[in-house]
Each structure stands twice: as structure tokens, then as C-alpha cells.
Design a protein around this motif. Structure first.
Motif, PDB file in Angstrom:
ATOM      1  N   PRO A  62     -29.174   7.078   6.397  1.00 39.92           N
ATOM      2  CA  PRO A  62     -28.870   7.707   5.104  1.00 39.92           C
ATOM      3  C   PRO A  62     -27.364   7.929   4.914  1.00 39.92           C
ATOM      4  O   PRO A  62     -26.664   8.346   5.838  1.00 39.92           O
ATOM      5  CB  PRO A  62     -29.619   9.042   5.179  1.00 39.92           C
ATOM      6  CG  PRO A  62     -30.724   8.800   6.159  1.00 39.92           C
ATOM      7  CD  PRO A  62     -30.171   7.834   7.162  1.00 39.92           C
ATOM      8  N   GLN A  64     -25.627  10.107   3.423  1.00 41.88           N
ATOM      9  CA  GLN A  64     -25.053  11.442   3.627  1.00 41.88           C
ATOM     10  C   GLN A  64     -24.489  11.554   5.043  1.00 41.88           C
ATOM     11  O   GLN A  64     -23.536  12.290   5.281  1.00 41.88           O
ATOM     12  CB  GLN A  64     -26.114  12.528   3.423  1.00 41.88           C
ATOM     13  CG  GLN A  64     -26.736  12.551   2.052  1.00 41.88           C
ATOM     14  CD  GLN A  64     -25.757  12.989   0.973  1.00 41.88           C
ATOM     15  OE1 GLN A  64     -24.645  13.411   1.252  1.00 41.88           O
ATOM     16  NE2 GLN A  64     -26.162  12.869  -0.272  1.00 41.88           N
ATOM     17  N   SER A  79     -30.761   7.695  -1.159  1.00 42.68           N
ATOM     18  CA  SER A  79     -30.626   8.178   0.207  1.00 42.68           C
ATOM     19  C   SER A  79     -30.093   7.071   1.131  1.00 42.68           C
ATOM     20  O   SER A  79     -29.271   7.333   1.991  1.00 42.68           O
ATOM     21  CB  SER A  79     -31.943   8.745   0.724  1.00 42.68           C
ATOM     22  OG  SER A  79     -33.035   7.997   0.275  1.00 42.68           O
ATOM     23  N   ASP A 215     -36.963   5.852   0.971  1.00 47.26           N
ATOM     24  CA  ASP A 215     -35.761   5.829   0.130  1.00 47.26           C
ATOM     25  C   ASP A 215     -36.072   6.473  -1.208  1.00 47.26           C
ATOM     26  O   ASP A 215     -37.210   6.421  -1.671  1.00 47.26           O
ATOM     27  CB  ASP A 215     -35.375   4.355  -0.104  1.00 47.26           C
ATOM     28  CG  ASP A 215     -33.911   4.208  -0.412  1.00 47.26           C
ATOM     29  OD1 ASP A 215     -33.206   5.226  -0.428  1.00 47.26           O
ATOM     30  OD2 ASP A 215     -33.477   3.057  -0.624  1.00 47.26           O
ATOM     31  N   TYR A 218     -31.278  10.023  -5.704  1.00 44.16           N
ATOM     32  CA  TYR A 218     -30.977  11.457  -5.798  1.00 44.16           C
ATOM     33  C   TYR A 218     -31.131  11.883  -7.253  1.00 44.16           C
ATOM     34  O   TYR A 218     -30.782  11.125  -8.171  1.00 44.16           O
ATOM     35  CB  TYR A 218     -29.558  11.751  -5.295  1.00 44.16           C
ATOM     36  CG  TYR A 218     -29.458  11.694  -3.797  1.00 44.16           C
ATOM     37  CD1 TYR A 218     -30.240  12.530  -3.000  1.00 44.16           C
ATOM     38  CD2 TYR A 218     -28.598  10.810  -3.161  1.00 44.16           C
ATOM     39  CE1 TYR A 218     -30.173  12.476  -1.619  1.00 44.16           C
ATOM     40  CE2 TYR A 218     -28.532  10.751  -1.779  1.00 44.16           C
ATOM     41  CZ  TYR A 218     -29.322  11.589  -1.021  1.00 44.16           C
ATOM     42  OH  TYR A 218     -29.269  11.523   0.349  1.00 44.16           O
ATOM     43  N   TYR A 236     -27.516  18.870   3.889  1.00 49.40           N
ATOM     44  CA  TYR A 236     -28.253  17.597   3.923  1.00 49.40           C
ATOM     45  C   TYR A 236     -27.815  16.788   5.141  1.00 49.40           C
ATOM     46  O   TYR A 236     -28.620  16.268   5.890  1.00 49.40           O
ATOM     47  CB  TYR A 236     -27.954  16.776   2.666  1.00 49.40           C
ATOM     48  CG  TYR A 236     -28.902  16.981   1.509  1.00 49.40           C
ATOM     49  CD1 TYR A 236     -29.058  18.231   0.936  1.00 49.40           C
ATOM     50  CD2 TYR A 236     -29.605  15.914   0.971  1.00 49.40           C
ATOM     51  CE1 TYR A 236     -29.896  18.417  -0.149  1.00 49.40           C
ATOM     52  CE2 TYR A 236     -30.446  16.088  -0.117  1.00 49.40           C
ATOM     53  CZ  TYR A 236     -30.585  17.344  -0.670  1.00 49.40           C
ATOM     54  OH  TYR A 236     -31.410  17.521  -1.746  1.00 49.40           O
ATOM     55  N   ILE A 240     -30.127  15.659   8.307  1.00 46.44           N
ATOM     56  CA  ILE A 240     -30.342  14.240   8.644  1.00 46.44           C
ATOM     57  C   ILE A 240     -29.870  13.978  10.086  1.00 46.44           C
ATOM     58  O   ILE A 240     -30.537  13.299  10.869  1.00 46.44           O
ATOM     59  CB  ILE A 240     -29.592  13.310   7.657  1.00 46.44           C
ATOM     60  CG1 ILE A 240     -30.178  13.460   6.251  1.00 46.44           C
ATOM     61  CG2 ILE A 240     -29.650  11.860   8.108  1.00 46.44           C
ATOM     62  CD1 ILE A 240     -29.317  12.890   5.141  1.00 46.44           C
TER      63      ILE A 240
END
Ligand code: N01
Length: 509
Positions: A62, A64, A79, A215, A218, A236, A240
């Protein structure tokens, strides 16, 4: 060919402008180490994300987490971001960093030799020669495509290209196409090709484990929160990160913990594939995690399509018109895509770096296997730092995390050199040996050694010289401060006056 001409001396020479080289440049600049250059043979930043433009290219970690901690991006659309978004992110970070004036694009480093007397690297490039106090490789482990050694492959008369060198000019609509390989790249390519081609043959040597890709886009609310409440985005990222770390015990200590992932993967097959023969072909016969776990919701449905064939017979040879398998069947094709991976355990740049006594890193590693200290420094190669060196790769989490750990270590090494006026440092032979003995001990019993598969993680001697076998926070801790006691050092350093770049204060207004 480049119009840049290089000469003189720099304090630091970075090779490669992917995630690694760019992070190094930004952090050197932040530290006031402004006398550096970044050489990049391509014409843009991005490295593997610049090169891999195949249809369906996306990250399987991901975004993030697969992004710099110091440059959060509230604008990720999904994501798991697609390649163009990741490439734009890298370009934007580079632009905003103010360091691009020290990047030299279209320049290939040909050779680097440690000069024992002058205590610096003599570097030749296709744009001139220069010297550097430190040489920092950010060349990456997945940069040189590996082409399969298949008889007759050069004789194919249609178009052929590697997944990492996608040819956008080739129109695949309605064509007969073959893809060799079923790794991370292939499983992203296959569903996209299946949408447009007339017929697709997928040549599988070993079935991969493929779990569903959770997936999603957002929401506008999430993106608003990322923009205005950075703490939410950090949350986040942290969630993760820890979710991914949970894989480590399953890979290294307790195989039973991998059972849920294996069940997910089997469910992924059962949902998409009804034909028992195809089901048997795609079901791996080794433990999940032994090869990289792949994620896709679209791969199995694509294989189940009428116009897609999964071929598991061994490829005997390629002819001008198609592929012949060991049973003598020839399947004719118009286009051949080789998704056969990269040179990982024989990093090509190592053959261009010559340390003490003139021996190339490639020769050293050919004798003993790829090895470094903390994946970053190598005995016999003073003032050489490698980002994403041996045993730094991951099967479960973000390489950007590892890159940032190594960059922190290198920064501290450079600060130590400055503070204590060391001209050169290299890890002690005994320390490096112990470090690698411990790594290899830890590999025993892991899924990569005992999982019942062959993979690009292992070298010709069966040693895993690519992966980090512990939690990533352990690597972060080990690289958090430069441990000079593990190094042979030389000093004092002689100050240079023939620099290639200037500090901002020195640049005439
Ligand atoms: O390469 P691979 P890749 N005849 O080496 C097969 C990263 N990545 O480009 O399994 C027939 O994984 C080979 O078969 P086998 C990621 O780290 C990340 O797909 O060796 N087949 C295998 O199926 C990944 O691990 C993302 O038996 C031959 C395939 O080719 C790494 O890149 C996306 C063959 C090669 O698979 C490499 O992935 C994509 C031959 N002679 C890639 N030689 C992200 O999303 C090889 N094969 C972050």
C-alpha cells in the motif's frame, strides 16, 4: 548520449535516481553535504517505477507505506497505487527537494576504482571522469532485466520485449501473444493483455501463490483528512506497517501462522477457476511465502478465459513463428513478452566497482556469494555504500522503509567521517563475516530455505543473499547509528579544493 561533461571532485557521488538515490540526495542536502552529484543513466528520476510501464503495473505494497516517511502524499487515489501515480509522486518529491540541479541524467557510470594513495574513488562515466570521496550506489536490485536462456529466442521474427522494457508502440489488439513467466510482473500484465489480445498463452514454470488484492479508492473524506490532519495519515501508515510485520513470524519461525494466507490463496483459485485441470496447474506445491506472495483479483479470472491458455509444459525452443514445448507442440504467436525477472543475486553494478587491490565487487561476490555489512558497506571497498545491498530485500513490506534506514546509516557514517576527520572507512573483515554468518543461521528453517521452492532470493549456492530475515524494525534499529567500532578507519582526511559543485553560498548571485 549526454551533453553533460563531468570532471573534478565531489564529496559524494550517488549512482541511480530511484527511490534510493533520491532519498540520499535529499538527506545529504538536508545535512549541508551539498557537494554531491547523482548520476542517472535514464532521463528521469524514478528508477524501477520509471522503467516498468507495462499495462497493469502497480505497487503490491500500500502506497501509504510505500512512500517516503518525510514526504507523505495525501493524494494517493487508491490503497495500491498504479505506476503512473508512483512515478508522478517521485517526480514531485524530486522537484520540491531543490536538489535536481545536482542530478546528471543520461550519464552511465562505467567504472569506479578505489585509489589507495589519494583515498578516493576514481570514477569514469560516458560523460567524463571524476573523483569522489564516497561512492553511494542506489542502483537497486531490480534494474537489469534477466532474459531467459531459451534456445532460439533471438530468432523470433515478431516483436519481443521484456516486461521492464515495455514497447508502447506495439498494438496488441487482436494479436496472438505469449507471456513467459508468472511472477509479480506477469500476473499484473496477464489480465490487462487478456482484455485486448486475440489469444494469450501464459507459460508457467512454477505456479505462484496469489492472494486477493484488497484494493479500493480512497474516499473524498479520507483524502480530506489526509490533507488536513496529517496524524490520520500517519495512523494509516502505522497500521499498515504493523499489519505487514505480522507476516515475519510466519516466514521465519512458525509456518502454521501462514495457514490463513494459504487458505485465502486457495479460495482465490476456487472462486475464479472451475476447471479441475486448470485448478491443479495453478495450485502451488510449496509453502506460501517461499516465493514472493502475489496479490490479484484479476489473474485467475483471466486464466479461466476461453482465449487464454496456461501452458505448463517446458519450453523447448522459440522459433521464428512461435514457441515449441517439450512435447513437440508449436504455438504460433505474433508478440512475445518475457516477464522473467531481474538480475538480483549477481547485481550488474558490482562488476564496475573495484576496491582495494583492484578486485571488482562482482569478483569478490562470485567467489564467496553476495555479502555486505548491514547490507550497506563491504570490506575491501572503502567509502562505498550500497543502498538495497545484499540481504536488505523484503518479501512482505515496503522497500522504502529499508531504504530510509540505510540512508540514515550512511548519513551518520558521513557525519562521523567529518567529525573525526576520517579519510576512509570500511567494515572490519571479522565483523562482516560474523554478521553474515548470523544472517545465514537465521535463514535456516525459514520459508525461503525450507519452503520447497527455487526463487530469485537464492544464489547459485542456494544461499539467500537478497532477503532480510527479521523484522524490519530490527534493521531500523541496527542502522539507526553508525557503529564506527565495527570499521577499519584511516585518517586524517585531506581537504579538497577541486570540487565539481558549489555550495549555495558559493554560487555567484
Ligand atoms: O520477476 P520474477 P518479476 N523459462 O523473478 C519465470 C518486484 N515487483 O518481474 O518461478 C520459463 O518474480 C519464473 O519462473 P520460476 C517484486 O519484488 C514488484 O515478476 O523461476 N520461465 C517466474 O515465474 C518481484 O518479486 C511489483 O519457475 C521462466 C518469472 O519468470 C520482482 O519485482 C510488481 C524462465 C519471473 O518472476 C520480480 O518480479 C512487479 C525461463 N527460462 C514486480 N526464467 C510490485 O508491485 C524465469 N521464468 C511492487
Amino acid at each position: 548520449m549526454t551533453d553533460t561533461t563531468l570532471s573534478g571532485h565531489v564529496d559524494h557521488l550517488v549512482v541511480g535516481a530511484g527511490f534510493a538515490g533520491l532519498a540520499m540526495a535529499i538527506k545529504l542536502d538536508e545535512d549541508g553535504e551539498r557537494d554531491f552529484l547523482v548520476l542517472e543513466k535514464g532521463h528521469d528520476v524514478g528508477g524501477t517505477w520509471r522503467d516498468n510501464t507495462y499495462p497493469g503495473a502497480a505497487c503490491d505494497v500500500p502506497s501509504q507505506l510505500y512512500s517516503y516517511s518525510f514526504a507523505p502524499n495525501p493524494e494517493w487515489s487508491m490503497s495500491f497505487s498504479p505506476q503512473p501515480e508512483i512515478q508522478s509522486y517521485i517526480q514531485r518529491v524530486a522537484q520540491e527537494s531543490g536538489t535536481l540541479d545536482r542530478f546528471r541524467f543520461g550519464v552511465t557510470m562505467l567504472d569506479a576504482r578505489w585509489d589507495e594513495r589519494a583515498q578516493h574513488w576514481q570514477v569514469s562515466t560516458d560523460a567524463g571522469d571524476l573523483t569522489a570521496t564516497t561512492l553511494i550506489s542506489g542502483a537497486g536490485g531490480l534494474s537489469e532485466p534477466r532474459l531467459p536462456d531459451i534456445e532460439g529466442i533471438g530468432s523470433f521474427a515478431g516483436q519481443t520485449f521484456h516486461s521492464a522494457r515495455w514497447d508502447d508502440d506495439v498494438d496488441l489488439t487482436g494479436k496472438r501473444v505469449a507471456v513467459i513467466g508468472t511472477g509479480a510482473s506477469a500476473i499484473q500484465i496477464v489480465p490487462e493483455l487478456a482484455k485486448v489480445v486475440g489469444h494469450l498463452d501464459v507459460y508457467q514454470r512454477t505456479a505462484p501463490w496469489v492472494i486477493p488484492r484488497n484494493d479500493r479508492h480512497y474516499t473524498a473524506l479520507e483524502r480530506f483528512a489526509f490533507r488536513h490532519l496529517p496524524g490520520i495519515q500517519r495512523l494509516y501508515r502505522t497500521a499498515i506497517y504493523w499489519g505487514r510485520e505480522c507476516y515475519v513470524p510466519a516466514f521465519t519461525k512458525e509456518p502454521r501462522l501462514a495457514a490463513p494466507a494459504q487458505a485465502l490463496a486457495l479460495g482465490n483459485i476456487a472462486r475464479a477457476i472451475k476447471d479441475p485441470e486448470l485448478k491443479a496447474k495453478v495450485t502451488p506445491d510449496y509453502r506460501i511465502g517461499c516465493k514472493r506472495i502475489l496479490i490479484s483479483n484479476a489473474y485467475y479470472p483471466a486464466l479461466a478465459s476461453d482465449h487464454v491458455d496456461l501452458v505448463t509444459d517446458r519450453i523447448a525452443r522459440v522459433t521464428p513463428t512461435g514457441i515449441v514445448t517439450a512435447d513437440g507442440t508449436e504455438r504460433e504467436i505474433d508478440v512475445l513478452v518475457v516477464a522473467t525477472g531481474f538480475h538480483t543475486t549477481d547485481q550488474p553494478i558490482s562488476h564496475h566497482i573495484h576496491g582495494r587491490g583492484g578486485r571488482s565487487l562482482g569478483e569478490t561476490w562470485a567467489r564467496n556469494g553476495m555479502a555486505a555489512y548491514k547490507g550497506t558497506t563491504v570490506h575491501g571497498y572503502p567509502n562505498f555504500f550500497q543502498i538495497v545491498g545484499p540481504n536488505v530485500g523484503l518479501g512482505h513490506s515496503s522497500m522504502v522503509f529499508m531504504i530510509e534506514s540505510q540512508v540514515a546509516y550512511i548519513r551518520d557514517a558521513i557525519a562521523t567521517m567529518r567529525r573525526d576527520r576520517y579519510a576512509a572507512l570500511e567494515p572490519r573483515a571479522d565483523v562482516q563475516e560474523r554478521y553474515n554468518a548470523d544472517l545465514q543461521d537465521r535463514m535456516e528453517g525459514t520459508v525461503w530455505s525450507a519452503g520447497g521452492c527455487a526463487s530469485w532470493y537464492l544464489d547459485d549456492h542456494g544461499r539467500n543473499t537478497t532477503l532480510w530475515p527479521r523484522a524490519t524494525f530490527t534493521f531500523r534499529r541496527q542502522t539507526s547509528a553508525f557503529d564506527v567500532q565495527a570499521y577499519d578507519v584511516e585518517g586524517p582526511r585531506t581537504d579538497r579544493t577541486d570540487r565539481t559543485t558549489q555550495t549555495p553560498e558559493e554560487i555567484p548571485a
